[in-house]
Design an enzyme around this catalytic site. Structure first.
Site, short mmCIF file in Angstrom:
data_model
loop_
_atom_site.label_atom_id
_atom_site.label_comp_id
_atom_site.label_asym_id
_atom_site.label_seq_id
_atom_site.Cartn_x
_atom_site.Cartn_y
_atom_site.Cartn_z
CB SER A 90 -2.49 3.02 -24.88
OG SER A 90 -1.31 2.33 -25.00
CE LYS A 126 -4.52 9.92 -27.91
NZ LYS A 126 -4.76 10.26 -26.54
NE ARG A 147 -5.68 1.85 -21.78
CZ ARG A 147 -4.41 1.89 -21.40
NH1 ARG A 147 -4.06 2.50 -20.30
NH2 ARG A 147 -3.49 1.30 -22.13
CD GLU A 182 -10.78 9.17 -23.85
OE1 GLU A 182 -10.87 7.99 -24.28
OE2 GLU A 182 -9.72 9.63 -23.37
CE LYS A 298 -10.04 4.77 -33.59
NZ LYS A 298 -11.30 4.95 -32.88
CE LYS A 322 -0.94 12.95 -27.56
NZ LYS A 322 -0.22 12.14 -26.61
CB CYS A 427 24.35 8.53 -4.54
SG CYS A 427 22.65 8.51 -3.95
CB CYS A 445 23.06 5.73 -6.66
SG CYS A 445 23.35 5.04 -5.03
S1 IVH Z 1 -9.23 4.31 -30.27
C1 IVH Z 1 -7.54 0.00 -29.65
N1 IVH Z 1 -10.14 6.73 -30.59
O1 IVH Z 1 -6.55 7.69 -26.36
C2 IVH Z 1 -7.51 1.49 -29.63
N2 IVH Z 1 -8.90 6.28 -28.62
O2 IVH Z 1 -3.68 7.35 -26.13
C3 IVH Z 1 -8.69 2.09 -29.01
N3 IVH Z 1 -8.72 8.19 -27.10
O3 IVH Z 1 -6.65 4.69 -24.57
C4 IVH Z 1 -8.59 3.53 -28.86
N4 IVH Z 1 -9.90 9.60 -28.31
O4 IVH Z 1 -8.51 6.43 -24.16
C5 IVH Z 1 -9.44 5.91 -29.81
N5 IVH Z 1 -11.07 8.81 -30.98
C6 IVH Z 1 -10.37 8.00 -30.21
C7 IVH Z 1 -9.84 8.42 -28.98
C8 IVH Z 1 -9.10 7.54 -28.22
C9 IVH Z 1 -9.22 9.42 -27.18
C10 IVH Z 1 -7.89 7.70 -25.99
C11 IVH Z 1 -8.19 6.30 -25.50
C12 IVH Z 1 -6.88 5.57 -25.63
C13 IVH Z 1 -5.90 6.70 -25.61
C14 IVH Z 1 -4.57 6.32 -26.23
#
Ligand code: IVH
Length: 705
Positions: A90, A126, A147, A182, A298, A322, A427, A445
């Protein structure tokens, strides 16, 4: 209306008609075969299938996974499991602009790059869907997997084959290629699907993400086929030959191979550019036609990505920026206290239902007593010190998938006479004292296993997905068995004695409401199947505080067998002795986690319950990390002096990935010292102890870097 001649349909019309018919056939299949309640006549059914077959004769691409090729509903019970060749990770989250700058700073410092050295990033939406890994061998789609927990997902190959955006064959692909991306549903398709569902008296989905997930995870691929799913490719897992040298070019190759890639992906050369693209994508959000919840950055250079590597669940080379959460105001009707499996008393806000970002919210977390009182864990004021009272108008927000939260309170609307909330000292479930330990934000508790709420929550955790994951034994069934007098399950061991106890009871489970011969046979078989359990799942299932899935994996890999783990934990004492030292020497195991594990093995009632459980099981060994061919696996290495080609953090991460242990000081246990210029006392100590010492270049040659 008479059917139009198939030859005259446009591709779009044909697709729309095909989807409508396929949904009808899928629905009819389900009603007929799975629910034994036919909804249409045989003649109507045959006519539907004939028309589908005609459309598919002209548009063969629709035929994959189509209900025309299906006889009845799949006799499915569950999806097969797939172990990912490369883990599906993730992403770390960033919320503020500073978090993005920090991310870029961390990347630079890990790589030892100066502030002005060039460092490019990609920025892309995203997608708010669910990730899927597609495996191609010799250019053919051979497997699609969800996943899951990142290591093991579900095999949804047949379902993925029905998604038009997913090519069944690729040209110009490496011999092995795992494409990741996705699965999502567009806003328009989502609205149309819900309209169809409503008309058919079927389940309405809360949002496109849930609809996509529900559609992909259908045991009957004909249902998936009738759902309008889409796919964006954005990354990859195992590849037999590199796709390119940069992220941008690799994604370009995926596009050339026939994948949809997001057209808003951009290359950025500075953090400021990343933030500009973030702003642009946020502006465009409402008009994209599908849900996104942020922007992913990235590192563009794939050689740098490889050097940066991964933490336990996230890459160091990417981050998700986000969007701010969505907000709404509503009334707080009551505060309930829920008791969790570790005894935590969690206050839950019961709200007048309100829509937040398309989802109706009627409960939200209030975190803990300090939060309600307007303080944080350190005693600083939050919300300017405004407390939260029953009857207040409160602001609720949702961020991504997480549980809704209460953010703010409107004092101008506070009802007269509203009293400050008094957090319970006992509790509410078992009446035991609820205490707050020094440094703990949470009141807990003290009833342990005598508290029914803790016991039942522990059991729910025990059967949950990353733990024993027993088919047919979910939270609802656990609550039922927990309250049952004839066939009670009050601790994990009793799950494994259920069948034997049922055999000696006069009223059998199969004769009870809600059960039948088949469901009971299946349940007992599913339980039987889990008597054999890998050590990591068992450790996670015990529900020890602070031990999540990744900690359980670490412990299992380090101890290997239950016997080794159990005897080490029995012999260990918090804060002292060789067993404690060995436990806390595991990278990723801190004092708090270690103490929690050791304490649960020394707490008499809990220990007895663990022993009763293990007596029912066959615990499978867990192998140490895959490091075949690694020249340093199992070795203890110390780095000293100045490293010139990589930072200390990178050297440590590389060594650990190759199965070595990295220590801070030289001792008789050290196998290798890597000494750069300026090495002092450690090099002397190594010389004295006769420990092999090499320089950085020799180290790099050794690990073939
Ligand atoms: S890259 C090694 N790119 O977001 C990392 N993930 O919150 C690979 N996601 O598990 C993920 N859009 O399911 C990447 N443009 C995007 C994305 C993306 C959605 C999701 C993906 C990931 C999750 C993490």
């Amino acid at each position: 209306m008479a059917d139009r001649d198939v030859e005259q349909l446009t591709a779009a019309d044909a697709r729309a008609e095909w989807e409508r018919l396929a949904a009808k056939v899928a629905r009819a299949n389900l009603a007929y075969h799975r629910e034994d309640a036919p909804e249409i006549s045989d003649a109507e059914y045959d006519a539907l299938k004939q028309r589908l077959a005609l459309i598919e004769a002209r548009f063969p691409e629709f035929a994959v996974g189509s209900p025309t090729g299906q006889v009845g509903a799949a006799p499915s019970e569950t999806f097969a499991k797939v172990t990912h060749a490369v883990r599906m990770l993730s992403l770390e989250n960033a919320f503020a602009d500073e978090d993005v700058a920090d991310f870029a700073g961390r990347v630079r410092s890990f790589l030892n790059l100066t502030d002005d050295a060039p460092l490019a990033f990609t920025a892309e939406p995203k997608i708010d869907g669910l990730s899927l890994s597609l495996r191609y061998e010799a250019g053919q789609l051979v497997q699609a997997a969800t996943r899951g927990d990142g290591e093991v997902g579900e095999n949804v190959t047949e379902n993925a084959r029905t998604i038009a955006d997913i090519p069944k064959a690729l040209s110009g692909a490496p011999a092995v290629l795992e494409v990741r991306g996705e699965v999502y549903m567009s806003h328009a398709d989502f609205a149309a699907l819900n309209a169809r569902q409503a008309a058919a008296g079927e389940k309405i989905f809360a949002n496109p993400r849930n609809a996509a997930a529900g559609s992909l995870r259908q045991l009957d691929a004909t249902i998936t086929a009738a759902r309008p799913l889409r796919f964006f490719a954005y990354s990859w897992g195992e590849v037999s030959a590199p796709l390119a040298r940069t992220q941008m070019d690799a994604v370009g190759r995926l596009r050339e191979m026939g994948f949809q890639v997001n057209p808003r992906t951009q290359l950025c050369r500075t953090t400021a550019e990343l933030l500009t693209v973030y702003g642009e994508i946020e502006q465009a959000r409402a008009s994209l036609g599908y849900d996104i919840d942020g922007v992913v950055y990235k590192v563009d250079d794939l050689a740098l990505q490889a050097r940066l590597g991964f933490r336990s669940t996230t890459p160091r080379w990417a981050i998700a920026h986000k969007f701010p959460a969505e907000l709404a105001w509503t009334r707080l009707e009551a505060i309930d206290i829920q008791v969790g499996r570790t005894g935590a008393l969690s206050p839950v806000a019961r709200l007048t239902p309100v829509t937040v970002g398309g989802v109706v919210v009627s409960n939200a977390t209030l975190h803990n007593e300090d939060y309600i009182a307007g303080r944080d864990a350190k005693g600083n004021l939050i919300r300017d010190g405004k407390d939260i009272r029953i009857g207040d108008w409160v602001q609720v927000y949702r961020a991504g998938d997480v549980i809704p939260k209460v953010a703010d309170v409107d004092l101008s609307k506070r009802p007269e006479g509203a009293l400050a909330y008094v957090f319970p000292r006992q509790c509410p479930e078992c009446g035991s004292d609820a205490v707050r330990e020094e440094g703990d934000a949470v009141r807990r508790c003290t009833g342990g296993l005598i508290c029914p709420a803790q016991a039942v929550e522990k059991l729910k955790h025990f059967v949950s997905r990353g733990a024993f994951d027993i088919e047919g034994l979910g939270a609802r069934q656990i609550e039922m068995f927990f309250a049952d007098d004839q066939l009670p399950v009050r601790e994990p061991a009793e799950i494994f004695t259920l069948a034997a106890r049922d055999a000696t009871n006069i009223t059998k489970l199969k004769n009870r409401d809600g059960f039948g011969e088949k469901s009971v046979t299946n349940l007992f078989q599913a339980i039987e199947d889990k008597r054999k359990i890998p050590l990591n799942r068992l450790i996670f299932a015990l529900g020890i505080r602070h031990v999540g899935e990744s900690a359980a994996n670490l412990l299992a890999r380090n101890y290997g067998t239950w016997a080794a783990f159990e005897s080490a934990m029995t012999a260990a004492h918090v804060g002292e002795g060789p067993e404690w030292a060995a436990l806390t020497a595991i990278d990723g195991v801190g004092d708090v986690l270690a103490a929690s594990v050791v304490n649960s093995f020394h707490q008499a009632a809990e220990r007895a319950s663990i022993d009763r459980l293990v007596a029912e099981l066959e615990v499978q060994e867990v192998a140490p990390p895959r490091t075949e061919g690694s020249p340093v696996a199992g070795k203890t290495i110390v780095f000293t002096g100045t490293l010139e080609k990589m930072t200390r953090a990178e050297a440590k991460a590389r060594a650990e990935a190759l199965g070595a242990k990295v220590a801070g000081s030289v001792s008789a246990k050290t196998d290798l010292l890597v000494a750069g210029p300026g090495a002092g006392s450690k090099a002397k100590e190594a010389l004295k102890l006769g420990i092999e010492t090499i320089d950085e270049d020799a180290w790099l040659r050794l690990i073939c870097a």
